[in-house]
Design an enzyme around this catalytic site. Sequence first.
Site, PDB file in Angstrom:
ATOM      1  N   ASP A   1     -11.156   3.203   4.240  1.00 43.01           N
ATOM      2  CA  ASP A   1     -11.573   1.802   4.153  1.00 43.01           C
ATOM      3  C   ASP A   1     -13.101   1.658   4.239  1.00 43.01           C
ATOM      4  O   ASP A   1     -13.628   0.550   4.175  1.00 43.01           O
ATOM      5  CB  ASP A   1     -10.918   0.978   5.275  1.00 43.01           C
TER       6      ASP A   1
ATOM      7  N   GLN B   1      -4.611  -1.130   9.500  1.00 44.86           N
ATOM      8  CA  GLN B   1      -4.491  -2.470   8.913  1.00 44.86           C
ATOM      9  C   GLN B   1      -5.157  -3.493   9.834  1.00 44.86           C
ATOM     10  O   GLN B   1      -4.860  -3.568  11.019  1.00 44.86           O
ATOM     11  CB  GLN B   1      -3.005  -2.808   8.705  1.00 44.86           C
TER      12      GLN B   1
ATOM     13  N   LYS C   1       0.834  -1.209   0.000  1.00 44.05           N
ATOM     14  CA  LYS C   1       0.000   0.000   0.000  1.00 44.05           C
ATOM     15  C   LYS C   1       0.869   1.260   0.000  1.00 44.05           C
ATOM     16  O   LYS C   1       0.628   2.199  -0.759  1.00 44.05           O
ATOM     17  CB  LYS C   1      -0.956  -0.012   1.202  1.00 44.05           C
TER      18      LYS C   1
END
Lengths: 292, 292
Positions: B119, B96, B52
């Site tokens: 997200d 994460q 990422k």
Amino acid sequence: MKLIDGKKISSDKRAEIKEKVAKIKQQTGKIPGLATILVGGDPASRVYIQSKIKACEHAGIKSFHHDLDENSSQEAIIALIKKLSENSEIDGILLQLPLPQNKDAQECLNAISPLKDVDGLHPFNVGLLNLLKSWNEIIEKNILVSCTPLGIVHILCKSGITIDGKTAVVIGRSNLVGKPLSMLLLANNATVIMAHSRTKNLKEICKSADIVVTAVGKSRFVNKDFIKTGAAVIDVGINRTPEGLCGDVDFDAVKDMDIEITPVPGGVGPVTITMLLENTLKAFSNRRKIVA
Amino acid sequence: MKLIDGKKISSDKRAEIKEKVAKIKQQTGKIPGLATILVGGDPASRVYIQSKIKACEHAGIKSFHHDLDENSSQEAIIALIKKLSENSEIDGILLQLPLPQNKDAQECLNAISPLKDVDGLHPFNVGLLNLLKSWNEIIEKNILVSCTPLGIVHILCKSGITIDGKTAVVIGRSNLVGKPLSMLLLANNATVIMAHSRTKNLKEICKSADIVVTAVGKSRFVNKDFIKTGAAVIDVGINRTPEGLCGDVDFDAVKDMDIEITPVPGGVGPVTITMLLENTLKAFSNRRKIVA
């Protein structure tokens, strides 16, 4: 055909709620309060809102009704909602939908404090419903969920109809019924099929399902070809016809089938209003946990 | 079998994003920024987060990485998230997942400013996704939606696979993939079947679908019996086996079928990371509209 008695399920639950309200008053000296807002004079909406107010009063919940003129600006509606959101006597706020044309209903709903959102239509509450992983979590965390879907799950439970592992079709994808109901059925471990006006082979799809929920708004839309033997059919439609109120299901056509079904009227309708009372109590308790 | 080239779809989109970032820099003098947080040293998570960061750098997006110790308290994670939420240089925050045990991931995600929630896991954004009525509205309002589902819709569109009117089965009901994807497919007018571990007749259900998405995490779970001729199969599984990485689909078993399918690796994975970049740009633009 076995009729599911929505009136009985509703009145049993309302008796429970009435007792809870009495206990709250006794223990805290406080009375749960619900504010209702009606914009404009649509006769059907007025009838709905009056039954909601009556149900509140019968349960001992204090109701605060606000009539707004048909031509009220969106800003005026939002200003009232904000005032009610800040009023500590009020636990729940219900904005009767649909609004008159040229108003953005979601913008108005977004102004309701998520803690008082008894219709479960604020994005934050919709999100909480979607993120939770089980029905138990929904109950334990006292999430405010739209009343009709909540009522449907209550009806299924009280009728002894298992949801876990079953296939459920929901016809109609509204924010008030179809989508939140799909999430509730999923949380109860159903395999959920979200069907709508663009669905092909709707009959076949419904025929494969153990539970069929129809929220379409077309009288006689669902007939024998849609329903398998042994299915449970929940009819959310409320359609005005020359012969009176009827649901989405062609009742006469399915009356000889071996199914369980909610009638219209007397099925989902009364339980929906009961869930509004239940949500007002949830909001009362959530606010006290957080505020006091 | 026709392979869907996720790498190609991804690199085309990343080139577009790189151009957009360059234009933003030129026009505003500002650089979009993404903060990433890794708690603990799980090797797989570290690999993901590094790809990422690398993708950000390649696109010209500034990345701010934060490593937290495995034993960091939930309070410490939330405190960092709040600090990043207030930092004006940062447009997106990615925590994460999964977190080490004994942490409530959702509590941490709730601390992310909804405006920086790249997200799409904050309840407010999940709610917005669910309340919107069409894909166009999702695009126009720049809603932040979970990257994998967003990537899957992008893959279907770029591969010329029609969603409107099709039957789509989503196997797996996670908050990161299954549920938001179901909502995106519904907004694109698919009839959506939400299937999971409690689903009976899974094979038959999948066999009836035009689009099968599997997010189960079991290698060789989906075989020939699940897929009809002409279907599109999207494999979200990433499973480590002695023979290397593989998806949920038994690739060898379906290779002679007339289907379109995403391989693992090289299918959904790269497009997911691309959508993270896309979401960071959306967040950049949303924040500027609101803040500046």
